[in-house]
Structures are given as structure tokens and as C-alpha cells.
Design a protein around this motif. Structure first.
Motif, PDB file in Angstrom:
ATOM      1  N   ALA A 141       0.840  -1.199   0.000  1.00  0.00           N
ATOM      2  CA  ALA A 141       0.000   0.000   0.000  1.00  0.00           C
ATOM      3  C   ALA A 141       0.873   1.246   0.000  1.00  0.00           C
ATOM      4  O   ALA A 141       0.626   2.197  -0.751  1.00  0.00           O
ATOM      5  N   GLU A 142       1.905   1.212   0.822  1.00  0.00           N
ATOM      6  CA  GLU A 142       2.871   2.313   0.902  1.00  0.00           C
ATOM      7  C   GLU A 142       3.512   2.542  -0.467  1.00  0.00           C
ATOM      8  O   GLU A 142       3.568   3.656  -0.957  1.00  0.00           O
ATOM      9  N   ARG A 143       3.983   1.442  -1.090  1.00  0.00           N
ATOM     10  CA  ARG A 143       4.656   1.528  -2.382  1.00  0.00           C
ATOM     11  C   ARG A 143       3.711   2.112  -3.429  1.00  0.00           C
ATOM     12  O   ARG A 143       4.063   2.999  -4.189  1.00  0.00           O
ATOM     13  N   LEU A 144       2.464   1.615  -3.397  1.00  0.00           N
ATOM     14  CA  LEU A 144       1.469   2.070  -4.365  1.00  0.00           C
ATOM     15  C   LEU A 144       1.211   3.560  -4.175  1.00  0.00           C
ATOM     16  O   LEU A 144       1.128   4.316  -5.135  1.00  0.00           O
ATOM     17  N   ARG A 145       1.117   3.983  -2.907  1.00  0.00           N
ATOM     18  CA  ARG A 145       0.847   5.387  -2.642  1.00  0.00           C
ATOM     19  C   ARG A 145       1.978   6.249  -3.181  1.00  0.00           C
ATOM     20  O   ARG A 145       1.750   7.242  -3.861  1.00  0.00           O
ATOM     21  N   GLU A 146       3.218   5.833  -2.863  1.00  0.00           N
ATOM     22  CA  GLU A 146       4.378   6.596  -3.332  1.00  0.00           C
ATOM     23  C   GLU A 146       4.365   6.718  -4.850  1.00  0.00           C
ATOM     24  O   GLU A 146       4.525   7.795  -5.412  1.00  0.00           O
ATOM     25  N   ARG A 147       4.134   5.563  -5.492  1.00  0.00           N
ATOM     26  CA  ARG A 147       4.207   5.537  -6.952  1.00  0.00           C
ATOM     27  C   ARG A 147       3.083   6.364  -7.578  1.00  0.00           C
ATOM     28  O   ARG A 147       3.314   7.143  -8.499  1.00  0.00           O
ATOM     29  N   LEU A 148       1.890   6.211  -7.034  1.00  0.00           N
ATOM     30  CA  LEU A 148       0.752   6.940  -7.589  1.00  0.00           C
ATOM     31  C   LEU A 148       0.919   8.440  -7.395  1.00  0.00           C
ATOM     32  O   LEU A 148       0.626   9.233  -8.285  1.00  0.00           O
ATOM     33  N   THR A 149       1.412   8.826  -6.208  1.00  0.00           N
ATOM     34  CA  THR A 149       1.604  10.253  -5.950  1.00  0.00           C
ATOM     35  C   THR A 149       2.632  10.824  -6.915  1.00  0.00           C
ATOM     36  O   THR A 149       2.442  11.895  -7.497  1.00  0.00           O
ATOM     37  N   GLU A 150       3.714  10.055  -7.098  1.00  0.00           N
ATOM     38  CA  GLU A 150       4.782  10.493  -7.988  1.00  0.00           C
ATOM     39  C   GLU A 150       4.261  10.647  -9.424  1.00  0.00           C
ATOM     40  O   GLU A 150       4.446  11.672 -10.064  1.00  0.00           O
ATOM     41  N   LEU A 151       3.560   9.615  -9.885  1.00  0.00           N
ATOM     42  CA  LEU A 151       3.025   9.652 -11.244  1.00  0.00           C
ATOM     43  C   LEU A 151       1.967  10.738 -11.373  1.00  0.00           C
ATOM     44  O   LEU A 151       1.879  11.417 -12.397  1.00  0.00           O
ATOM     45  N   GLY A 152       1.179  10.916 -10.304  1.00  0.00           N
ATOM     46  CA  GLY A 152       0.129  11.931 -10.337  1.00  0.00           C
ATOM     47  C   GLY A 152       0.731  13.311 -10.484  1.00  0.00           C
ATOM     48  O   GLY A 152       0.215  14.139 -11.225  1.00  0.00           O
ATOM     49  N   GLU A 153       1.861  13.549  -9.778  1.00  0.00           N
ATOM     50  CA  GLU A 153       2.495  14.854  -9.888  1.00  0.00           C
ATOM     51  C   GLU A 153       3.075  15.059 -11.276  1.00  0.00           C
ATOM     52  O   GLU A 153       2.969  16.130 -11.864  1.00  0.00           O
ATOM     53  N   ALA A 154       3.691  14.010 -11.803  1.00  0.00           N
ATOM     54  CA  ALA A 154       4.334  14.123 -13.109  1.00  0.00           C
ATOM     55  C   ALA A 154       3.305  14.387 -14.212  1.00  0.00           C
ATOM     56  O   ALA A 154       3.584  15.079 -15.173  1.00  0.00           O
ATOM     57  N   ARG A 155       2.119  13.794 -14.057  1.00  0.00           N
ATOM     58  CA  ARG A 155       1.131  13.908 -15.135  1.00  0.00           C
ATOM     59  C   ARG A 155      -0.033  14.792 -14.766  1.00  0.00           C
ATOM     60  O   ARG A 155      -1.079  14.720 -15.386  1.00  0.00           O
ATOM     61  N   SER A 156       0.153  15.593 -13.719  1.00  0.00           N
ATOM     62  CA  SER A 156      -0.973  16.346 -13.186  1.00  0.00           C
ATOM     63  C   SER A 156      -1.587  17.264 -14.230  1.00  0.00           C
ATOM     64  O   SER A 156      -0.912  17.844 -15.063  1.00  0.00           O
ATOM     65  N   ALA A 157      -2.902  17.378 -14.168  1.00  0.00           N
ATOM     66  CA  ALA A 157      -3.633  18.313 -15.025  1.00  0.00           C
ATOM     67  C   ALA A 157      -4.706  18.954 -14.178  1.00  0.00           C
ATOM     68  O   ALA A 157      -5.096  18.406 -13.165  1.00  0.00           O
ATOM     69  N   GLY A 158      -5.139  20.107 -14.580  1.00  0.00           N
ATOM     70  CA  GLY A 158      -6.174  20.815 -13.815  1.00  0.00           C
ATOM     71  C   GLY A 158      -7.510  20.116 -13.930  1.00  0.00           C
ATOM     72  O   GLY A 158      -7.592  18.971 -14.345  1.00  0.00           O
ATOM     73  N   LEU A 159      -8.525  20.850 -13.576  1.00  0.00           N
ATOM     74  CA  LEU A 159      -9.864  20.244 -13.605  1.00  0.00           C
ATOM     75  C   LEU A 159     -10.379  20.148 -15.032  1.00  0.00           C
ATOM     76  O   LEU A 159     -10.328  21.073 -15.769  1.00  0.00           O
TER      77      LEU A 159
END
Lengths: 438, 180
Positions: free
Chosen positions: B162-180
Motif C-alpha cells: 500500500a505504501e509503495r502504491l501510494r508513493e508511486r501513484l503520488t509520484e506519477l500523479g504529480e508528473a502527469r498532473s492536469a487541472g480540472l
């Protein structure tokens, strides 16, 4: 006195306390409604002297409350946010981030129009109710809206204060005649009118006494009023205009409302075609904007298809409702076992820019979600649908809504889900920046 | 990675056939299941509710109404027996896959659901673990997007996963972030 120290920032219009003066009166009424017997005794024991004494006590209290709450309310505009300070004992500061601003409405209720004030409602992602500034002077309200929009657009702070109102170009004005005819062609208006006449008559006939019939008739008639006359009053003289700040909506006969939806804030569009409007080629257009939105999200109360198409092309560049309607594909015939009769109404299609889905037989609703606004894609399948190899595709968008393409063949639904994820990704890459002037 | 998923290897081996029938063959190898602990936790809960219910209901009906009425106590027992199998089928149906640009979550036997969340749309990744879940060594990952209707959660992950998934998702989310 530290407790009543005036907070920094600009203050509201001095007429505001009068609005607040209603609060103690409302409390009195609530008390009377909760315990009518005691309230009646209280009224009977009232003499002129007592009445005066009560008024002498209540009025200054109400005035003081109104004055103090006005005194303690202020707002400031900083580079990135609007701060609203309120609260007498419990201080509250609302920080409204301007880059998350979804829409600004200037409301002018009838009484406020007489006095020359207006309220400013702000729609922001992540706040529950609309934060509003009530009341401001009319000129202040318009200037503040222009300033907030300019800052939200990413203009330099010095320049933002004196840009003033951006010029607007009128796109559509809905004629009174068309509005009246369209309301008369609505089944819901006639249905509620028929119910309001028939149900009290039936009750009168059945019970033989007039009072229960009247008790039923009053709420029913108020429903008729709201769906017919009330709608006419709010949708009267509906003007859609275009400006660099976004789409402007002006409407209302008694209460004038003035909404602004900045560019790129529209999450989904609905084109509604009631049965009797279809032959005339009329449609109603609704918008979904994140964080609530204006007046139930109405963009056009009634317009011809061609007009609606022209306006929608301005709201969402690249969107063509005719193209979306042409892309619709009916559901497989076996869907009639899952949703009898109404299965014919479900249709789904995809174009370059939007995910389209239609539902309804008599009143058709075509929902369009731009690929760039899709937040997640879901596929669901109940046991009954599985027996007929059907599945539903849901597309979630940022205005807390879901558009569903129901009853698709299961292989098709899987393909749609896979393709939609890819389309949303590439759609986002082409999306406009959050601050639309940068 | 292997030591992190080691705990659930038994479960994954048991579902090799299931994973093979995924919609897109190129992703088939990347599906992951949830921990066996989730199955144990749910079965423990089922037992903790149904056994006392049957044990109390049977004698009470016998004494109050007669021996034939005590047969009614078999109804919750039958439901519990069916639930025992249903829990296993439901547990086996949960799986998720991290693709290049989005996360896929599939679940359900009777009511099936597949959720696709693009990484750029994640607003918040939440890892929660209640006392009961902690006892069974489990954690739950919940994804939030700007749409409240997005129902994307994965129950029954090992805390490290769960920890690993959170780290990875947060990282990927920041890299690919888009507005609303």
C-alpha cells in the motif's frame, strides 16, 4: 475593545444590516410555530403596553446584531486569493483561491435593485456552499467581479485593479414569445396544473369538506407556480454574451441575475429536447460547472438547434452537437429484456472532442463530456445484464456528475473503456491553461 | 518487488486462469490480486456473527416454540455457508493493474465493476488501516479524483505494498498532473 476591533479590508454596503435584522424576527416565528398553543396564549395576553415594551427590547437588539455583524465582516483581495472575514464571536476567514474560481454571479434581487445594491456569489472548487458577499454597491460589485476575473486570468496585480469590465458581445437573446410558447409546450407544466385541479376536487368530492381540499391545493398550486410562472420570471430576457472573461448570462424579470463562467470551466453539457419541442427543433442547453454552478446550470432555456450549436461552439471550442448526435449508435436489440420499452432511448457515440450519450424516449437528453474533462471511466455489469452480455460505461467528470452509456454489448463496452482512457489522456494534453490569459 | 508481493503469491497463482481472460492480452501479466488476509478477515467476521446467532437462536426457538421451530435457525446457518464461498469468489475477483498512464481496478462477481483512473487525475491517495485490518496485516488504498462519483479503492493490501502504491501513484500523479 479588542473583541470588536474592526477587521482589516474593505467592508460591505451599509444597507447590509437591514437584511440581518430579520434574524431575530425569524427566531420569534420559529418559536411560535413550534409551540402554537403557548404562542396563542402569549398573543392573547398582549396589551399595547407590553407590545411596545417587547418591541423596544427587540428592535435595538436586532439593530445591534445587524450592525455588529456588518461591522465584523470585511473582505480583501490579495494576489492569489479573496479573503472574507465574518463572525461576531467565532471569527471565520474564508480563503478563496482565485485560480480555482469556477464562476462568479452578480445577483440583484428585487428589493436590492430598488436600493441599488447587489450580491456577489463565488463558485470555487472545494467549498460546499457558494461563498457570497452580500451586499455591495452595484458599481462596486461589478468592479470587484472584473478585478477577481482579471486576477484569476493571471493578469498583473497592479493592472488587475483597474481593468474594469471586459467588453461583452451578445450571442443570443431569448425572445419573450419563444419563452412563453416553450413553457406552454412542456408536459410538466400541464401535468402539474391538471394535478393541482383534479386532486383537490377529488378530495373535496370524497370527504365532502372544503378544508382538506384547500390544504392539498395550496402546495400543488405553488408547484404549478414554480414550474410555470416562476420559471418564466427567472428565464425572462435571457441573454448569453461572450467576453474575454468567459460566458456571461443575464436573466430575470424581477430579480436580475448576472453570471460569468470563465473559459475552460465547463465540465459537461446537456441538450434536452422535450417531446413537444422536437417538431419545432427547439432545445434547452444545460451546463455542469464544478462546484455547483449558476441556477441549476442553465445555459439556454430555449433555442433552436442551430442557435444552440453556435453558442456551444463558443462555450466549448471544437464541440459540434450535430456531429455528436450523428455519432450516436443504438443499443443491441436484446437490451429490451433488460429495460423494456425505454431501451430504444439509450444511445452512445464518441467524436474527436466529446463522449456522447443519449437517454429518454419522450424527453430526450443528450449528455456530452469533453474528453479532457473525464476524471475516471467505469464499467459496471449487474447479474441480469450479464445474462444478456450487456454492460454500462460510466464517465465521471469534475462537476460531481456521471454520464452513463447504458446497455452496450460487453465487448464494445470494454473497448470503449480502454479507448476512453487513452482519449482523455490526449485530450488533456491539448487543454487550455488554468489561468486563461497566461 | 518480489519480497513485497511474496505474501500474496499463493493467491495470484490460484488466479492465473482468471487473469488470463483480461480484456487486453498485453496487460494480462501485470494484474495483481489482493492479500489472502482479506479473505481470512472477512471469513472471521462472518463466523463471529453467524456462529453466536445460530447458537443462540436455535435453543431459544426450541424452548419458546418447540423443536420444529428450531429448524428455522438453520436459515442463518445456510446463509453463512453460502457466504463462506461467496466471500472467496469475491476475494478472488479483486485485482488491479498499474499501466503506463492509468490504474485499473476490477472487482465483483455478481455485480462486476471495472474502474480506470488516469494518474494525472488523482487529487489524493489515501492509505487507511483500521484495528481489525491491522490485526490481519492489511491496508486499504483509496483514490480521490475531482469527481466524487469515482469509486476507486483497493482493500486488503499488505501495508508495504500500500505504501509503495501510494508513493508511486503520488509520484506519477504529480508528473502527469492536469487541472480540472
Amino acid at each position: 475593545m479588542a473583541l470588536l476591533q474592526r477587521p482589516e479590508g474593505r467592508r460591505l454596503h451599509p444597507v447590509t444590516p437591514w437584511r440581518r435584522a430579520w434574524a431575530p424576527m425569524a427566531a420569534l416565528f420559529a418559536f411560535a410555530a413550534q409551540d402554537p398553543e403557548r404562542a396563542r396564549q402569549g398573543v392573547e395576553s398582549l396589551t399595547a403596553g407590553r407590545l411596545l415594551a417587547v418591541l423596544a427590547l427587540l428592535l435595538p437588539a436586532a439593530a445591534a446584531y445587524g450592525f455588529l455583524s456588518w461591522w465584523m465582516t470585511s473582505y480583501t483581495v490579495t494576489e492569489t486569493e479573496l479573503r472574507i472575514r465574518t463572525g461576531l464571536l467565532f471569527r471565520r476567514v474564508a480563503h478563496i483561491r482565485l485560480d480555482r474560481l469556477q464562476a462568479i454571479d452578480v445577483g440583484r434581487p428585487l428589493l436590492a435593485r430598488v436600493v441599488g445594491v447587489a450580491k456577489l456569489k463565488l463558485d470555487v472548487v472545494g467549498t460546499d456552499k457558494k461563498d457570497e458577499l452580500a451586499f455591495l454597491g452595484e458599481r462596486d460589485a461589478v468592479a470587484l467581479r472584473a478585478e477577481l476575473l482579471a486576477r484569476a486570468a493571471g493578469m498583473a496585480p497592479e493592472a488587475a485593479a483597474e481593468v474594469g469590465e471586459a467588453p461583452a458581445r451578445e450571442l443570443v437573446r431569448v425572445g419573450t414569445r419563444m419563452l412563453v410558447v416553450s413553457l406552454l409546450l412542456l408536459g410538466s407544466v400541464w401535468g402539474s396544473l391538471a394535478a393541482a385541479l383534479a386532486v383537490p376536487l377529488l378530495i373535496w368530492w370524497a370527504s365532502g369538506s372544503l378544508w382538506p381540499a384547500l390544504a392539498v391545493a395550496v402546495p400543488l398550486l405553488s408547484g404549478v407556480w414554480r414550474s410555470g410562472v416562476g420559471r418564466f420570471l427567472t428565464e425572462f430576457d435571457w441573454v448569453v454574451a461572450e467576453s474575454p472573461d468567459g460566458i456571461r448570462l443575464d436573466h430575470g424579470l424581477l430579480d436580475r441575475a448576472h453570471a460569468t463562467v470563465p473559459p475552460g470551466r465547463v465540465q459537461a453539457v446537456r441538450i434536452v429536447e422535450p417531446w413537444l419541442w422536437r417538431r419545432r427543433g427547439w432545445v434547452r442547453v444545460e451546463l455542469d460547472v464544478a462546484a455547483g454552478g449558476n441556477e441549476g446550470g442553465l445555459l439556454l432555456p430555449v433555442a433552436t438547434r442551430e442557435t444552440a450549436r453556435g453558442v456551444l461552439a463558443r462555450v466549448l471550442p471544437g464541440l459540434d452537437p450535430a456531429e455528436a448526435a450523428a455519432s450516436l449508435v443504438p443499443v443491441p436489440r436484446r437490451a429490451r429484456w433488460v429495460v423494456p420499452l425505454w431501451w430504444r432511448g439509450y444511445r452512445h457515440g464518441v467524436t474527436q472532442t466529446v463522449f456522447a450519450s443519449r437517454k429518454g424516449l419522450l424527453c430526450r437528453t443528450l449528455s456530452l463530456v469533453p474528453h479532457a474533462k473525464v476524471q475516471s471511466v467505469r464499467l459496471t455489469q449487474g447479474p441480469w445484464e450479464r445474462a444478456f452480455k450487456l454492460a454500462d460505461v460510466h464517465v465521471d467528470h469534475g462537476a460531481n456528475g456521471t454520464v452513463a452509456a447504458r446497455l452496450r454489448a460487453v465487448e464494445e463496452a470494454r473497448a470503449v473503456v480502454a479507448a476512453q482512457a487513452g482519449r482523455s489522456r490526449t485530450g488533456r494534453r491539448r487543454a487550455r491553461p488554468e489561468r486563461w490569459l497566461t | 518487488m518480489s519480497q513485497l508481493t511474496g505474501g500474496s503469491s499463493g493467491g495470484e497463482a490460484g488466479r492465473a486462469g482468471h487473469a488470463g481472460e483480461a480484456g487486453r492480452p498485453e496487460d494480462a501479466g501485470r494484474w495483481r490480486g489482493v492479500e489472502r488476509g482479506l479473505l481470512r478477515m472477512r471469513r472471521t467476521l462472518l463466523t463471529a456473527v453467524s456462529v453466536p446467532l445460530v447458537a443462540v437462536l436455535g435453543p431459544v426457538l426450541w424452548l419458546a416454540a418447540g423443536p420444529w421451530w428450531a429448524v428455522l435457525a438453520a436459515a442463518p446457518a445456510a446463509v453463512a455457508l453460502w457466504g463462506w464461498g461467496a466471500i472467496a469468489r469475491n476475494w478472488a475477483s479483486w485485482r488491479y493493474s498499474e499501466r503506463d498512464d492509468d490504474l485499473l481496478i476490477e472487482r465483483g462477481v455478481v455485480w462486476r465493476g471495472l474502474t480506470v483512473v488516469p494518474y494525472g487525475r488523482m487529487q489524493l491517495v489515501e492509505v487507511t488501516s483500521g484495528p481489525l485490518e491491522r490485526h490481519f496485516g492489511l491496508a486499504r488504498v483509496q483514490l480521490h479524483t475531482a469527481a466524487a462519483t469515482t469509486d476507486a479503492h483497493i482493500p486488503g493490501l499488505a501495508p508495504e505494498e500500500a505504501e509503495r502504491l501510494r508513493e508511486r501513484l503520488t509520484e506519477l500523479g504529480e508528473a502527469r498532473s492536469a487541472g480540472l
